[in-house]
Design a protein around this motif. Structure first.
Motif, short mmCIF file in Angstrom:
data_model
loop_
_atom_site.label_atom_id
_atom_site.label_comp_id
_atom_site.label_asym_id
_atom_site.label_seq_id
_atom_site.Cartn_x
_atom_site.Cartn_y
_atom_site.Cartn_z
N SER A 185 0.77 -1.16 0.13
CA SER A 185 0.08 -0.09 0.10
C SER A 185 0.91 1.11 0.02
O SER A 185 1.79 1.21 0.72
CB SER A 185 -0.83 0.03 1.19
OG SER A 185 -1.61 -1.08 1.17
N HIS A 229 -1.23 -1.02 -4.03
CA HIS A 229 -2.54 -0.34 -3.58
C HIS A 229 -2.50 1.05 -3.44
O HIS A 229 -2.00 1.59 -2.32
CB HIS A 229 -2.95 -1.05 -2.06
CG HIS A 229 -2.92 -2.68 -2.26
ND1 HIS A 229 -3.76 -3.60 -3.09
CD2 HIS A 229 -1.94 -3.30 -1.67
CE1 HIS A 229 -3.52 -4.61 -2.94
NE2 HIS A 229 -2.45 -4.63 -2.29
N LEU A 279 -8.77 -9.21 -3.21
CA LEU A 279 -7.40 -9.06 -2.92
C LEU A 279 -6.68 -9.75 -1.82
O LEU A 279 -5.81 -10.12 -1.83
CB LEU A 279 -7.13 -7.60 -3.28
CG LEU A 279 -7.50 -6.89 -4.42
CD1 LEU A 279 -7.69 -5.37 -4.29
CD2 LEU A 279 -6.21 -7.19 -5.33
N MET A 280 -7.38 -9.64 -0.68
CA MET A 280 -6.94 -10.16 0.53
C MET A 280 -6.95 -11.67 0.47
O MET A 280 -5.97 -12.16 1.09
CB MET A 280 -7.95 -9.70 1.76
CG MET A 280 -7.82 -8.15 2.06
SD MET A 280 -5.82 -7.55 2.41
CE MET A 280 -5.39 -8.65 3.99
N HIS A 318 -3.74 1.55 5.25
CA HIS A 318 -4.22 0.12 4.99
C HIS A 318 -5.65 0.06 5.43
O HIS A 318 -6.30 -0.95 5.76
CB HIS A 318 -3.52 -0.75 6.14
CG HIS A 318 -2.08 -0.89 5.69
ND1 HIS A 318 -1.08 0.12 6.30
CD2 HIS A 318 -1.48 -1.53 4.88
CE1 HIS A 318 -0.06 -0.16 5.52
NE2 HIS A 318 -0.09 -1.21 4.96
N THR A 335 -11.48 1.30 -6.54
CA THR A 335 -12.46 1.59 -5.61
C THR A 335 -12.37 2.85 -5.00
O THR A 335 -11.41 3.44 -5.07
CB THR A 335 -12.06 0.38 -4.41
OG1 THR A 335 -11.09 0.58 -3.84
CG2 THR A 335 -11.97 -1.01 -5.22
N GLU A 352 -11.75 3.43 -2.04
CA GLU A 352 -10.47 3.43 -0.81
C GLU A 352 -9.37 3.56 -1.44
O GLU A 352 -8.22 3.95 -0.70
CB GLU A 352 -10.74 2.30 0.02
CG GLU A 352 -12.12 2.28 0.71
CD GLU A 352 -13.34 1.76 0.07
OE1 GLU A 352 -14.38 2.20 0.18
OE2 GLU A 352 -12.95 0.95 -0.88
N HIS A 388 -6.28 -0.37 -7.21
CA HIS A 388 -5.11 -1.67 -6.88
C HIS A 388 -4.68 -1.95 -8.51
O HIS A 388 -5.54 -2.35 -9.25
CB HIS A 388 -6.14 -2.58 -6.43
CG HIS A 388 -6.59 -2.32 -5.20
ND1 HIS A 388 -6.13 -2.09 -3.93
CD2 HIS A 388 -8.06 -1.82 -5.01
CE1 HIS A 388 -7.17 -1.81 -2.86
NE2 HIS A 388 -8.35 -1.77 -3.49
N ALA A 402 -11.88 -5.51 -2.11
CA ALA A 402 -10.69 -5.55 -1.20
C ALA A 402 -10.84 -7.23 -0.59
O ALA A 402 -9.56 -7.77 -0.30
CB ALA A 402 -11.10 -4.76 -0.14
N TRP A 418 -8.19 0.37 3.47
CA TRP A 418 -8.97 -0.38 2.48
C TRP A 418 -9.11 -1.76 2.92
O TRP A 418 -10.14 -2.36 2.29
CB TRP A 418 -8.25 -0.23 1.19
CG TRP A 418 -7.05 -1.02 1.08
CD1 TRP A 418 -5.48 -0.33 1.47
CD2 TRP A 418 -6.68 -2.35 0.55
NE1 TRP A 418 -4.80 -1.30 1.02
CE2 TRP A 418 -5.58 -2.46 0.73
CE3 TRP A 418 -7.58 -3.07 0.05
CZ2 TRP A 418 -4.92 -3.83 0.31
CZ3 TRP A 418 -6.79 -4.72 -0.09
CH2 TRP A 418 -5.78 -4.70 -0.02
N PHE A 419 -8.29 -2.25 3.73
CA PHE A 419 -8.43 -3.76 4.32
C PHE A 419 -9.61 -3.75 4.73
O PHE A 419 -10.16 -5.02 5.03
CB PHE A 419 -7.51 -4.09 5.45
CG PHE A 419 -5.96 -4.32 4.84
CD1 PHE A 419 -5.08 -4.53 5.74
CD2 PHE A 419 -5.40 -4.01 3.35
CE1 PHE A 419 -3.77 -4.93 5.26
CE2 PHE A 419 -4.28 -4.49 3.09
CZ PHE A 419 -3.38 -4.61 3.96
#
Length: 188
Positions: free
Chosen positions: A9, A146, A48-49, A35, A176, A178, A181, A45, A37-38
């Motif tokens: 990020s 990110h 991606l996680m 962070h 997004t 937030e 990416h 999100a 966006w987590f």
């Protein structure tokens, strides 16, 4: 075959840590902003996680891993090996973490070991210095950045010093509110 991917990020002005980044203040002032966006577990999100958590090994710089006490010896909580390229042997605390391996014979060797451990899954790469050295050695395959809509103005930059220009190919963009990416493939 395994692919090495830097997951990071970053503020719009290139910072991955805020000012006053030190062991007593990991990530520096304002680090949490990078962070946020987590927090959205659904949608892009969450996907991606899930991708990040599906990696088969971690290659991380010594400064980063020691600031977080080696994530308690297990970055993903599922037995994922952690490789730390370093010019000197680890401190005694690493003996408590059998999944953590310090590699003292170069970034290329550390990446080869991480890829072997990852099998057909990706190697997650952490740390600005480690990313720079991996790019320089030609062992970093992709970057998942990110991009956070904030300007830090100071702190620790991701690409402070590179030995030469590095061409990148955009592979994927997920936008997004937030973060944006962006996945890049490193040109060879």
């Amino acid at each position: 075959m395994s692919t090495s991917v830097l997951y990071m990020s970053m503020s719009l002005d290139g910072y991955i840590a805020g000012p006053n980044d030190e062991p007593s203040n990991p990530g520096g002032d304002g680090f949490g902003r990078l962070h946020e966006w987590f927090a959205a577990p659904d949608g892009p999100a969450g996907e991606l996680m899930d991708e990040w958590n599906a990696t088969g090994a971690v290659l991380v710089g010594r400064r980063t891993v020691e600031q977080v006490d080696h994530w308690g010896g297990d970055h993903h909580g599922r037995g994922v090996r952690i490789f730390v390229p370093s010019h000197r042997p680890p401190g005694p605390s690493v003996a408590n973490y059998p999944l953590v391996t310090y590699v003292t014979d170069g970034i290329g060797s550390a990446m080869a070991q991480a890829k072997a451990a990852a099998g057909d899954r990706n190697v997650l790469v952490h740390g600005a210095y480690t990313a720079q050295r991996a790019l320089e050695a030609g062992v970093l395959d992709e970057l998942q950045i990110h991009q956070i809509p904030v300007l830090f103005g100071r702190g620790r930059r991701l690409f402070e010093a590179l030995p030469s220009r590095v061409e990148l190919e955009i592979v994927r963009v997920i936008d997004t509110p937030e973060a944006t990416h962006i996945r890049y493939r490193v040109g060879r």
